[in-house]
Design a protein around this motif. Structure first.
Motif, PDB file in Angstrom:
ATOM      1  N   ILE A  73      65.253 -40.428  56.182  1.00  6.41           N
ATOM      2  CA  ILE A  73      64.038 -41.215  55.988  1.00  6.41           C
ATOM      3  C   ILE A  73      62.834 -40.278  56.054  1.00  6.41           C
ATOM      4  CG2 ILE A  73      64.034 -41.884  58.452  1.00  6.41           C
ATOM      5  CD1 ILE A  73      62.570 -44.467  57.585  1.00  6.41           C
ATOM      6  N   ALA A  74      61.973 -40.385  55.050  1.00  6.93           N
ATOM      7  CA  ALA A  74      60.735 -39.585  55.050  1.00  6.93           C
ATOM      8  C   ALA A  74      59.575 -40.579  55.136  1.00  6.93           C
ATOM      9  CB  ALA A  74      60.677 -38.702  53.818  1.00  6.93           C
ATOM     10  N   GLY A  75      58.962 -40.920  54.003  1.00  8.36           N
ATOM     11  CA  GLY A  75      57.845 -41.859  54.037  1.00  8.36           C
ATOM     12  C   GLY A  75      58.264 -43.279  54.361  1.00  8.36           C
ATOM     13  N   GLY A  76      59.547 -43.584  54.203  1.00 12.47           N
ATOM     14  CA  GLY A  76      60.046 -44.903  54.563  1.00 12.47           C
ATOM     15  C   GLY A  76      59.748 -45.985  53.540  1.00 12.47           C
ATOM     16  N   THR A  77      59.137 -45.623  52.412  1.00 18.87           N
ATOM     17  CA  THR A  77      58.685 -46.655  51.474  1.00 18.87           C
ATOM     18  C   THR A  77      59.849 -47.327  50.742  1.00 18.87           C
ATOM     19  OG1 THR A  77      58.274 -44.947  49.805  1.00 18.87           O
ATOM     20  CG2 THR A  77      56.412 -45.620  51.145  1.00 18.87           C
ATOM     21  N   MET A 101      62.657 -48.377  54.625  1.00 21.46           N
ATOM     22  CA  MET A 101      62.206 -49.422  55.545  1.00 21.46           C
ATOM     23  C   MET A 101      62.202 -50.804  54.887  1.00 21.46           C
ATOM     24  SD  MET A 101      61.934 -48.357  58.575  1.00 21.46           S
ATOM     25  CE  MET A 101      61.038 -49.672  59.410  1.00 21.46           C
ATOM     26  N   VAL A 102      61.962 -50.846  53.576  1.00 25.43           N
ATOM     27  CA  VAL A 102      62.018 -52.143  52.891  1.00 25.43           C
ATOM     28  C   VAL A 102      63.430 -52.705  53.018  1.00 25.43           C
ATOM     29  CG1 VAL A 102      61.800 -53.323  50.674  1.00 25.43           C
ATOM     30  CG2 VAL A 102      60.170 -51.532  51.285  1.00 25.43           C
ATOM     31  N   ASP A 133      65.249 -38.817  60.615  1.00 24.47           N
ATOM     32  CA  ASP A 133      63.810 -38.729  60.319  1.00 24.47           C
ATOM     33  C   ASP A 133      63.432 -37.295  59.940  1.00 24.47           C
ATOM     34  OD1 ASP A 133      61.072 -39.074  60.196  1.00 24.47           O
ATOM     35  OD2 ASP A 133      60.801 -38.874  62.374  1.00 24.47           O
ATOM     36  N   ILE A 141      50.839 -46.240  49.923  1.00 27.31           N
ATOM     37  CA  ILE A 141      52.197 -45.815  49.562  1.00 27.31           C
ATOM     38  C   ILE A 141      52.176 -44.351  49.135  1.00 27.31           C
ATOM     39  CG2 ILE A 141      54.125 -46.221  47.963  1.00 27.31           C
ATOM     40  CD1 ILE A 141      53.669 -48.465  50.030  1.00 27.31           C
ATOM     41  N   ARG A 191      52.355 -41.855  51.883  1.00 26.44           N
ATOM     42  CA  ARG A 191      53.614 -41.771  52.619  1.00 26.44           C
ATOM     43  C   ARG A 191      54.788 -41.326  51.760  1.00 26.44           C
ATOM     44  NH1 ARG A 191      54.489 -41.140  57.830  1.00 26.44           N
ATOM     45  NH2 ARG A 191      56.290 -42.435  58.206  1.00 26.44           N
TER      46      ARG A 191
END
Lengths: 289, 158
Positions: free
Chosen positions: A25-29, A32-33, A47, A98, A101
């Motif tokens: 996971i980096a920016g999680g965009t 995380m969704v 991470d 967005i 991130r």
């Protein structure tokens, strides 16, 4: 769920080797969704936002090496002059929040057919540097995408960086969506002129199971353009180029658009972006920059 | 897991944080800071915009563990004690608040815009706020508020 927080690239590679099922996971965009909507429940999150090596870029011997953790906002601000096609595509990603991130590496890791950064990377013959504790290798971006949301990474590998030459000629990117921001592409098209090689690069997105080049269109156009004389573009050449780009796609009907519409739109975007880059080449602006 | 990070200048600690939960959930449900709103949970609406190490992000897309040791500034941290930030004052005066759900995100995003671009053009304002959705009424009053805040901020500087 385990949450791993490597502080260095070496630690990140060791963590991935020890936990091949870990989801980076980096920016999680994207990640995380999926977690928020309970579509995915990874056993291990890895991470990568604390790994300093991933957030830098450099230029050596005429090739840029862009760390996988560089977000779109920085691609636009810091590399927009060297990689205009990628910068234009990056400006169409989501919203400012967005773009602050989301990262280039994340886009490649997700390997969505609709990933906005992919077409310009294809048009510029980028290479993807991937690494594991076993060693490093680079994969041409055209070979990196192996299926819908699938890529060439082995289970212990992470994306380290993207290697791409700064633009040697005009570049453009076009995206169809329902509005100017916050949309997943209906379809996209990127074009890059490489005047020193008298060659055209292309990339199309959201129009096939993977992002892909339109190779027949590239070959046709590279041979037809009057590179030295810079004569105006013949309408018939632009028309044929558009047809060949559309033929290179294999789109589907889905909620965002129909296959027929995508083929039509690709031909239009191909003709239009070609006219822009050819006019820019003729005026010689890029070469003087 | 235990989470330690700074929120609005104060050190905070939260225990028993589930590794997959978002920063937004931690702020609202564990720290009792309900200013950041939870609407779409997919980065589409901007209602949960907070600063993370000085950069505006959607808190719903930050994994809780990614905030460890970082500095977060929420809408609750914009005012200086009882004195509202000029951006907040401008939203009140321009009538840019209807139901108020999108307002916290718009305030943080506008605050960042004016810090980077003190006199933004209308196009720059629209671009900066493209990821903050208002479903009540539209964006004209919000545009008025941002212009007013920019003017106030510029006057205060001279």
């Amino acid at each position: 769920m385990d949450f791993l927080r490597p502080a260095t690239w070496r630690e990140a590679l060791e963590a991935k080797a020890a936990h091949p099922d870990a989801t980076p996971i980096a920016g999680g965009t994207d990640v995380m969704v999926e977690i928020n909507f309970d579509r995915r429940r990874p056993d291990v999150l890895l991470d990568l936002t604390r790994v300093p090596e991933l957030t830098t870029w450099s230029e050596t011997d005429g090739v840029l090496r862009i760390g996988a953790g560089v977000p779109y906002a920085r691609l636009i601000d810091e590399l927009g002059d060297r990689l205009p096609g990628l910068a234009i595509a990056s400006r169409t990603v989501g919203s400012p929040q967005i773009r602050n991130r989301g990262t280039l590496g994340g886009n490649l890791g997700s390997a969505s057919p609709a990933g906005d950064a992919h077409p310009p990377l294809l048009a510029s013959d980028a290479r993807i540097e991937v690494e594991s504790v076993r060693g490093t290798r680079t994969v041409p971006v055209a070979e990196f995408f192996t299926g819908v949301k699938r890529n060439a990474l082995a289970e212990d590998e992470l994306i380290a960086a993207v290697h791409v030459a700064p633009a040697s000629g005009p570049q453009q990117f076009s995206k169809v969506g329902t509005r100017n921001a916050m949309v997943i592409a209906v379809c996209t098209f990127a074009i890059a002129l490489h005047p020193e090689q008298q060659r055209v690069g292309t990339g199309l997105g959201s129009a096939a199971p993977t992002p892909r080049r339109a190779r027949d269109a590239e070959e046709f156009l590279s041979a037809e353009l009057d590179w030295a004389g810079r004569r105006p573009l013949a309408e018939s050449v632009a028309q044929r180029f558009g047809e060949l780009v559309a033929q290179a796609s294999s789109p589907i009907d889905d909620v965002r658009g129909t296959a027929d519409y995508r083929r039509h739109a690709l031909a239009v975007m191909a003709r239009r972006t070609l006219s822009w880059v050819w006019e820019e080449h003729r005026s010689g602006r890029q070469e003087c920059a | 897991m235990r989470l330690r990070f700074t929120v609005n200048g104060q050190p905070h600690e939260a225990d028993d944080v589930w590794e997959g939960e978002s920063l937004l959930y931690v702020l609202r449900e564990r720290l009792g800071l309900p200013g950041s709103k939870n609407a779409c949970e997919q980065g589409e609406c901007g209602s949960c915009t907070v600063y993370l190490d000085g950069v505006p992000v959607c808190a719903c897309l930050v994994a809780a563990g990614q905030a460890e040791g970082r500095e977060v500034r929420t809408v609750e941290g914009l005012a200086d004690g009882e004195r509202l930030d000029p951006v907040q004052e401008a939203f009140v005066e321009a009538g840019a608040v209807q139901c108020g759900f999108c307002t916290p995100g718009l305030l943080v995003q506008t605050h960042d815009l004016l810090a980077r671009r003190p006199r933004p053009s209308d196009a720059e304002i629209r671009e900066a706020l493209a990821g903050n959705l208002c479903r009540c009424t539209g964006y004209e009053k919000i545009m008025d508020a941002v212009r007013l805040a920019a003017q106030r901020t510029a006057e205060a500087r001279t």
